[in-house]
Design a protein around this motif. Structure first.
Motif, PDB file in Angstrom:
ATOM      1  N   PRO A  13     -47.030  57.041  14.854  1.00  0.00           N
ATOM      2  CA  PRO A  13     -47.281  56.517  13.508  1.00  0.00           C
ATOM      3  C   PRO A  13     -48.771  56.510  13.139  1.00  0.00           C
ATOM      4  CG  PRO A  13     -45.780  55.072  14.694  1.00  0.00           C
ATOM      5  CD  PRO A  13     -46.292  56.078  15.669  1.00  0.00           C
ATOM      6  N   LEU A  14     -49.638  56.272  14.119  1.00  0.00           N
ATOM      7  CA  LEU A  14     -51.079  56.329  13.855  1.00  0.00           C
ATOM      8  C   LEU A  14     -51.495  57.744  13.486  1.00  0.00           C
ATOM      9  CD1 LEU A  14     -52.642  54.086  16.655  1.00  0.00           C
ATOM     10  CD2 LEU A  14     -52.387  53.566  14.228  1.00  0.00           C
ATOM     11  N   LEU A  15     -50.972  58.723  14.196  1.00  0.00           N
ATOM     12  CA  LEU A  15     -51.279  60.114  13.885  1.00  0.00           C
ATOM     13  C   LEU A  15     -50.813  60.467  12.474  1.00  0.00           C
ATOM     14  CD1 LEU A  15     -50.299  61.860  17.250  1.00  0.00           C
ATOM     15  CD2 LEU A  15     -52.606  61.467  16.382  1.00  0.00           C
ATOM     16  N   ALA A  16     -49.612  60.015  12.113  1.00  0.00           N
ATOM     17  CA  ALA A  16     -49.088  60.300  10.781  1.00  0.00           C
ATOM     18  C   ALA A  16     -49.953  59.654   9.698  1.00  0.00           C
ATOM     19  CB  ALA A  16     -47.644  59.815  10.667  1.00  0.00           C
ATOM     20  N   ALA A  17     -50.366  58.408   9.925  1.00  0.00           N
ATOM     21  CA  ALA A  17     -51.195  57.713   8.937  1.00  0.00           C
ATOM     22  C   ALA A  17     -52.551  58.399   8.794  1.00  0.00           C
ATOM     23  CB  ALA A  17     -51.381  56.248   9.332  1.00  0.00           C
ATOM     24  N   GLY A  20     -52.361  61.814   6.928  1.00  0.00           N
ATOM     25  CA  GLY A  20     -51.969  61.771   5.524  1.00  0.00           C
ATOM     26  C   GLY A  20     -50.575  62.310   5.293  1.00  0.00           C
ATOM     27  N   SER A  21     -49.902  62.751   6.337  1.00  0.00           N
ATOM     28  CA  SER A  21     -48.565  63.316   6.178  1.00  0.00           C
ATOM     29  C   SER A  21     -47.543  62.269   5.776  1.00  0.00           C
ATOM     30  CB  SER A  21     -48.116  64.014   7.465  1.00  0.00           C
ATOM     31  OG  SER A  21     -47.942  63.075   8.507  1.00  0.00           O
ATOM     32  N   SER A  22     -47.878  61.007   5.994  1.00  0.00           N
ATOM     33  CA  SER A  22     -46.952  59.940   5.624  1.00  0.00           C
ATOM     34  C   SER A  22     -47.233  59.409   4.226  1.00  0.00           C
ATOM     35  CB  SER A  22     -47.059  58.790   6.630  1.00  0.00           C
ATOM     36  OG  SER A  22     -48.351  58.204   6.552  1.00  0.00           O
ATOM     37  N   GLU A  28     -54.459  52.279   4.325  1.00  0.00           N
ATOM     38  CA  GLU A  28     -53.585  52.487   5.490  1.00  0.00           C
ATOM     39  C   GLU A  28     -54.302  53.332   6.543  1.00  0.00           C
ATOM     40  OE1 GLU A  28     -49.115  54.084   6.589  1.00  0.00           O
ATOM     41  OE2 GLU A  28     -49.644  53.716   4.500  1.00  0.00           O
ATOM     42  N   ARG A  29     -55.077  54.312   6.103  1.00  0.00           N
ATOM     43  CA  ARG A  29     -55.841  55.123   7.057  1.00  0.00           C
ATOM     44  C   ARG A  29     -56.903  54.278   7.756  1.00  0.00           C
ATOM     45  NH1 ARG A  29     -57.677  60.606   4.533  1.00  0.00           N
ATOM     46  NH2 ARG A  29     -57.922  61.132   6.716  1.00  0.00           N
ATOM     47  N   ARG A  30     -57.535  53.377   7.002  1.00  0.00           N
ATOM     48  CA  ARG A  30     -58.537  52.490   7.608  1.00  0.00           C
ATOM     49  C   ARG A  30     -57.877  51.597   8.654  1.00  0.00           C
ATOM     50  NH1 ARG A  30     -62.658  49.088   4.140  1.00  0.00           N
ATOM     51  NH2 ARG A  30     -61.340  50.037   2.576  1.00  0.00           N
ATOM     52  N   ARG A  31     -56.709  51.073   8.336  1.00  0.00           N
ATOM     53  CA  ARG A  31     -55.969  50.240   9.285  1.00  0.00           C
ATOM     54  C   ARG A  31     -55.615  51.038  10.539  1.00  0.00           C
ATOM     55  NH1 ARG A  31     -51.417  48.779   6.325  1.00  0.00           N
ATOM     56  NH2 ARG A  31     -52.872  48.262   4.693  1.00  0.00           N
ATOM     57  N   ALA A  68     -62.180  58.372   1.605  1.00  0.00           N
ATOM     58  CA  ALA A  68     -62.135  57.245   2.536  1.00  0.00           C
ATOM     59  C   ALA A  68     -63.160  56.189   2.131  1.00  0.00           C
ATOM     60  CB  ALA A  68     -62.380  57.717   3.961  1.00  0.00           C
ATOM     61  N   PRO A  69     -62.796  54.923   2.332  1.00  0.00           N
ATOM     62  CA  PRO A  69     -63.734  53.837   1.974  1.00  0.00           C
ATOM     63  C   PRO A  69     -64.919  53.786   2.895  1.00  0.00           C
ATOM     64  CG  PRO A  69     -61.658  52.959   2.859  1.00  0.00           C
ATOM     65  CD  PRO A  69     -61.538  54.449   2.832  1.00  0.00           C
TER      66      PRO A  69
END
Length: 69
Positions: A13-17, A20-22, A28-31, A68-69
């Motif tokens: 799930p981290l890889l997907a987030a 950007g494929s999810s 969510e990417r920052r998380r 990205a922030p």
């Protein structure tokens, strides 16, 4: 037991987030990056051997992402 099964459930799930494929937004990417940072302190060498290339590529992409922030 090195927790490999636990990490095997956490990493995809981290890889997907991060990829950007999810449909993950910047928050969510920052998380996911934050979770990856915490994980990197506890992960085993076996885990790194399995996912290092993918994780490195996605972290580098996230760092250069203009949205990205």
């Amino acid at each position: 037991e090195d927790g490999g099964e636990q990490w095997a459930e956490v990493i995809p799930p981290l890889l997907a987030a991060l990829s950007g494929s999810s449909g993950a937004g910047s928050e969510e990417r920052r998380r996911a990056l934050s979770q990856l940072g915490a994980l990197s302190r506890r992960a085993t060498p076996t885990l790194w051997a399995k996912y290092f290339g993918q994780l490195l590529l996605l972290v580098l992409e996230a760092l250069k992402d203009d949205d990205a922030p």
